[in-house]
Design a protein around this motif. Structure first.
Motif, PDB file in Angstrom:
ATOM      1  N   MET A  24       0.584  -1.245   0.121  1.00 60.56           N
ATOM      2  CA  MET A  24       0.069  -0.035   0.043  1.00 60.56           C
ATOM      3  C   MET A  24       0.781   1.232   0.185  1.00 60.56           C
ATOM      4  SD  MET A  24      -2.725   1.127   2.885  1.00 60.56           S
ATOM      5  CE  MET A  24      -3.417   2.695   3.076  1.00 60.56           C
ATOM      6  N   SER A  25       1.932   1.177   0.696  1.00 63.68           N
ATOM      7  CA  SER A  25       3.036   2.268   0.758  1.00 63.68           C
ATOM      8  C   SER A  25       4.392   1.810   0.498  1.00 63.68           C
ATOM      9  CB  SER A  25       2.830   3.056   2.050  1.00 63.68           C
ATOM     10  OG  SER A  25       3.148   2.074   3.276  1.00 63.68           O
ATOM     11  N   GLY A  26       5.374   2.712   0.566  1.00 61.12           N
ATOM     12  CA  GLY A  26       6.582   2.258   0.157  1.00 61.12           C
ATOM     13  C   GLY A  26       7.905   2.518   1.387  1.00 61.12           C
ATOM     14  N   VAL A  27       9.090   2.755   0.756  1.00 68.53           N
ATOM     15  CA  VAL A  27      10.124   2.794   1.969  1.00 68.53           C
ATOM     16  C   VAL A  27      10.026   4.170   2.757  1.00 68.53           C
ATOM     17  CG1 VAL A  27      12.539   3.198   1.895  1.00 68.53           C
ATOM     18  CG2 VAL A  27      11.670   1.406   0.313  1.00 68.53           C
ATOM     19  N   LEU A  28       9.565   5.256   2.147  1.00 72.09           N
ATOM     20  CA  LEU A  28       9.429   6.480   2.671  1.00 72.09           C
ATOM     21  C   LEU A  28       8.511   6.503   4.014  1.00 72.09           C
ATOM     22  CD1 LEU A  28       9.220   9.336  -0.101  1.00 72.09           C
ATOM     23  CD2 LEU A  28      11.073   8.871   1.536  1.00 72.09           C
ATOM     24  N   TYR A  29       7.201   5.800   3.863  1.00 68.74           N
ATOM     25  CA  TYR A  29       6.536   5.391   4.759  1.00 68.74           C
ATOM     26  C   TYR A  29       6.974   4.455   6.016  1.00 68.74           C
ATOM     27  CZ  TYR A  29       2.894   3.404   7.571  1.00 68.74           C
ATOM     28  OH  TYR A  29       2.104   2.804   8.558  1.00 68.74           O
ATOM     29  N   LEU A  30       7.710   3.530   5.255  1.00 67.37           N
ATOM     30  CA  LEU A  30       8.388   2.328   6.377  1.00 67.37           C
ATOM     31  C   LEU A  30       9.243   3.005   7.298  1.00 67.37           C
ATOM     32  CD1 LEU A  30       8.610  -0.387   7.110  1.00 67.37           C
ATOM     33  CD2 LEU A  30      10.727  -0.609   5.452  1.00 67.37           C
ATOM     34  N   VAL A  31      10.289   4.037   6.626  1.00 71.87           N
ATOM     35  CA  VAL A  31      11.315   4.787   7.647  1.00 71.87           C
ATOM     36  C   VAL A  31      10.521   5.644   8.598  1.00 71.87           C
ATOM     37  CG1 VAL A  31      13.154   6.465   7.581  1.00 71.87           C
ATOM     38  CG2 VAL A  31      13.070   4.694   5.800  1.00 71.87           C
ATOM     39  N   ALA A  32       9.656   6.437   8.146  1.00 71.04           N
ATOM     40  CA  ALA A  32       8.673   7.151   9.033  1.00 71.04           C
ATOM     41  C   ALA A  32       7.866   6.301  10.170  1.00 71.04           C
ATOM     42  CB  ALA A  32       7.608   8.016   8.289  1.00 71.04           C
ATOM     43  N   ALA A  33       7.406   5.223   9.859  1.00 75.15           N
ATOM     44  CA  ALA A  33       6.535   4.429  10.594  1.00 75.15           C
ATOM     45  C   ALA A  33       7.588   3.835  11.817  1.00 75.15           C
ATOM     46  CB  ALA A  33       5.812   3.066   9.782  1.00 75.15           C
ATOM     47  N   THR A  34       8.747   3.241  11.283  1.00 78.18           N
ATOM     48  CA  THR A  34       9.746   2.824  12.297  1.00 78.18           C
ATOM     49  C   THR A  34      10.202   3.934  13.262  1.00 78.18           C
ATOM     50  OG1 THR A  34      10.559   1.416  10.343  1.00 78.18           O
ATOM     51  CG2 THR A  34      11.954   1.538  12.312  1.00 78.18           C
ATOM     52  N   VAL A  35      10.584   4.906  12.695  1.00 76.85           N
ATOM     53  CA  VAL A  35      11.145   6.059  13.705  1.00 76.85           C
ATOM     54  C   VAL A  35       9.893   6.500  14.549  1.00 76.85           C
ATOM     55  CG1 VAL A  35      12.020   8.199  13.758  1.00 76.85           C
ATOM     56  CG2 VAL A  35      12.693   6.958  11.875  1.00 76.85           C
ATOM     57  N   LEU A  36       8.946   6.809  14.016  1.00 77.57           N
ATOM     58  CA  LEU A  36       7.781   7.312  15.092  1.00 77.57           C
ATOM     59  C   LEU A  36       7.410   6.075  15.956  1.00 77.57           C
ATOM     60  CD1 LEU A  36       5.460   8.810  12.376  1.00 77.57           C
ATOM     61  CD2 LEU A  36       6.649   9.930  14.144  1.00 77.57           C
ATOM     62  N   GLY A  37       7.381   4.691  15.673  1.00 75.05           N
ATOM     63  CA  GLY A  37       6.919   3.892  16.380  1.00 75.05           C
ATOM     64  C   GLY A  37       8.095   3.673  17.681  1.00 75.05           C
ATOM     65  N   ALA A  38       9.380   3.822  17.192  1.00 72.75           N
ATOM     66  CA  ALA A  38      10.575   3.646  18.221  1.00 72.75           C
ATOM     67  C   ALA A  38      10.325   4.849  19.266  1.00 72.75           C
ATOM     68  CB  ALA A  38      11.834   4.064  17.518  1.00 72.75           C
ATOM     69  N   GLY A  39       9.643   5.920  18.963  1.00 73.35           N
ATOM     70  CA  GLY A  39       9.564   7.022  19.534  1.00 73.35           C
ATOM     71  C   GLY A  39       8.432   6.853  20.515  1.00 73.35           C
ATOM     72  N   PHE A  40       7.388   6.133  20.204  1.00 70.56           N
ATOM     73  CA  PHE A  40       5.891   5.705  20.936  1.00 70.56           C
ATOM     74  C   PHE A  40       6.517   4.608  21.948  1.00 70.56           C
ATOM     75  CE2 PHE A  40       1.427   5.638  20.318  1.00 70.56           C
ATOM     76  CZ  PHE A  40       1.306   5.940  21.648  1.00 70.56           C
ATOM     77  N   LEU A  41       7.230   3.919  21.706  1.00 70.56           N
ATOM     78  CA  LEU A  41       7.791   2.810  22.498  1.00 70.56           C
ATOM     79  C   LEU A  41       8.672   3.389  23.724  1.00 70.56           C
ATOM     80  CD1 LEU A  41       7.711  -0.153  23.209  1.00 70.56           C
ATOM     81  CD2 LEU A  41       9.696  -0.653  21.595  1.00 70.56           C
ATOM     82  N   TYR A  42       9.598   4.385  23.378  1.00 70.33           N
ATOM     83  CA  TYR A  42      10.371   5.168  24.190  1.00 70.33           C
ATOM     84  C   TYR A  42       9.511   5.672  25.269  1.00 70.33           C
ATOM     85  CZ  TYR A  42      13.147   8.896  26.019  1.00 70.33           C
ATOM     86  OH  TYR A  42      13.806   9.902  27.085  1.00 70.33           O
ATOM     87  N   HIS A  43       8.623   6.197  24.960  1.00 73.21           N
ATOM     88  CA  HIS A  43       7.512   7.079  25.859  1.00 73.21           C
ATOM     89  C   HIS A  43       7.073   6.078  26.673  1.00 73.21           C
ATOM     90  CE1 HIS A  43       7.971  11.388  24.877  1.00 73.21           C
ATOM     91  NE2 HIS A  43       8.215  11.075  23.390  1.00 73.21           N
ATOM     92  N   ALA A  44       6.190   4.873  25.999  1.00 72.52           N
ATOM     93  CA  ALA A  44       5.492   3.847  26.631  1.00 72.52           C
ATOM     94  C   ALA A  44       6.450   3.139  27.722  1.00 72.52           C
ATOM     95  CB  ALA A  44       5.132   2.831  25.895  1.00 72.52           C
ATOM     96  N   VAL A  45       7.894   2.824  27.440  1.00 69.22           N
ATOM     97  CA  VAL A  45       8.624   2.320  28.509  1.00 69.22           C
ATOM     98  C   VAL A  45       8.941   3.390  29.702  1.00 69.22           C
ATOM     99  CG1 VAL A  45      10.992   1.327  28.595  1.00 69.22           C
ATOM    100  CG2 VAL A  45       9.472   0.660  26.734  1.00 69.22           C
ATOM    101  N   ILE A  46       9.372   4.552  29.376  1.00 67.29           N
ATOM    102  CA  ILE A  46       9.765   5.569  30.300  1.00 67.29           C
ATOM    103  C   ILE A  46       8.343   5.744  31.322  1.00 67.29           C
ATOM    104  CG2 ILE A  46      10.088   7.897  30.543  1.00 67.29           C
ATOM    105  CD1 ILE A  46      12.615   6.563  29.875  1.00 67.29           C
ATOM    106  N   LEU A  47       7.288   5.817  30.657  1.00 68.62           N
ATOM    107  CA  LEU A  47       6.192   5.847  31.449  1.00 68.62           C
ATOM    108  C   LEU A  47       5.780   4.599  32.439  1.00 68.62           C
ATOM    109  CD1 LEU A  47       3.170   7.295  32.351  1.00 68.62           C
ATOM    110  CD2 LEU A  47       2.229   5.873  30.415  1.00 68.62           C
ATOM    111  N   TYR A  48       6.386   3.422  31.991  1.00 69.53           N
ATOM    112  CA  TYR A  48       6.222   2.011  32.687  1.00 69.53           C
ATOM    113  C   TYR A  48       7.110   2.152  33.677  1.00 69.53           C
ATOM    114  CZ  TYR A  48       6.387  -2.709  33.472  1.00 69.53           C
ATOM    115  OH  TYR A  48       6.494  -4.059  34.266  1.00 69.53           O
TER     116      TYR A  48
END
Length: 298
Positions: free
Chosen positions: A238-262
């Protein structure tokens, strides 16, 4: 000399707008717009864009107004919501109900006549899901309320897609799935911050029924699921590499905040996680659009 009638009218309009939850509706309209734009490699017809977004926005505002009506007693005892129009007696329940019904009827007319009836029916289902199934039943009966009720909030990209194409598509359902999985780790940090409010109002949010530590663990687990789900647009082409890079970086950021909160005590990192979750979804959908148009133009 001050015109008292004019002041009262101005306050009334502000109160009516307050019923619409404009910040929430703006995010709904944005995700519906993304669904529209992703539905076609071509330019979306201006009439479809205008009437579709207007109808979807009015439908979302109708659901929000009904939510205000049903939740007014709960809102009155919670600090986060005690200044809403109905607890403050800026409007009567009857006035709010007439306003909500008017928004709903207008939404159905615009979508059915100016767009297509599939979008109108799905928008109605979304309104009923949020205002009735979630607000009247799920919110008051189960700690899984925000998980099950998230389906209504995940509908806008599908509505935008069907407004353009007149049919459902697996890509649209994938956008639905992303928002559906995003909703719990987005909302639970706010529920942690406002846990005493929800306890006082007898609303069985997860931090109230199972504790803050358990809720934090679920935020981490749902964030991991979200990261996996957001890879699917790339895996399904449905999408390409540009989206994949963004999704990976944004997901890592979300996980960082979730772990810090935990790992932190109490609600210290809750609102930062909540704030990032809004930035995350908006930026993720922008990345989908950038990738979509980059492929179309190359």
């Amino acid at each position: 000399m001050i015109n008292v009638a004019a002041l009262d009218a101005g306050m009334n309009w502000k109160a009516y707008l307050g019923l619409c939850k404009l910040k929430v509706v703006s995010l709904i309209v944005f995700t519906a717009l993304v669904g529209m734009l992703l539905a076609t490699p071509d330019v979306v017809p201006l009439s479809t864009l205008f009437w579709g977004l207007l109808g979807i926005g009015l439908g979302a505002s109708c659901g929000a107004a009904i939510n205000h009506i049903v939740d007014q007693k709960i809102d009155a005892v919670m600090k986060r919501t005690e200044h809403r129009p109905l607890p403050q007696h800026q409007l009567s329940t009857a006035q709010a109900l007439v306003f909500a019904v008017g928004l709903g009827v207008l939404s159905m007319f615009i979508l059915g006549v100016m767009v297509n009836w599939l979008t109108a029916v799905l928008t109605l289902a979304s309104m009923v899901g949020y205002a009735v199934i979630y607000t009247m039943y799920l919110k008051r009966s189960t700690p899984h309320n925000i998980v099950l009720g998230g389906a209504a909030g995940a509908a806008p990209p599908v509505l935008g897609w069907t407004a353009v194409t007149g049919e459902l598509h697996t890509d649209a359902l994938l956008l639905f799935l992303i928002i559906f999985i995003w909703t719990p780790p987005h909302f639970w940090p706010l529920a942690i911050k406002r846990v005493e409010d929800y306890r006082k109002a007898s609303v069985p949010m997860l931090p109230v029924t199972h504790g803050i530590a358990f809720t934090k663990l679920n935020i981490v687990l749902y964030t991991l699921m979200l990261i996996a789900v957001t890879l699917m647009p790339f895996l399904t082409h449905m999408s390409g590499v540009l989206y994949l890079v963004a999704a990976t970086v944004l997901g890592a950021g979300f996980l960082y905040h979730a772990v810090i909160l935990y790992r932190t005590e109490g609600d210290q990192h809750a609102m930062k996680t909540f704030g990032y979750s809004i930035f995350y979804l908006s930026t993720l959908f922008i990345a989908l659009l950038v990738d979509h148009y980059a492929v179309a133009w190359l």
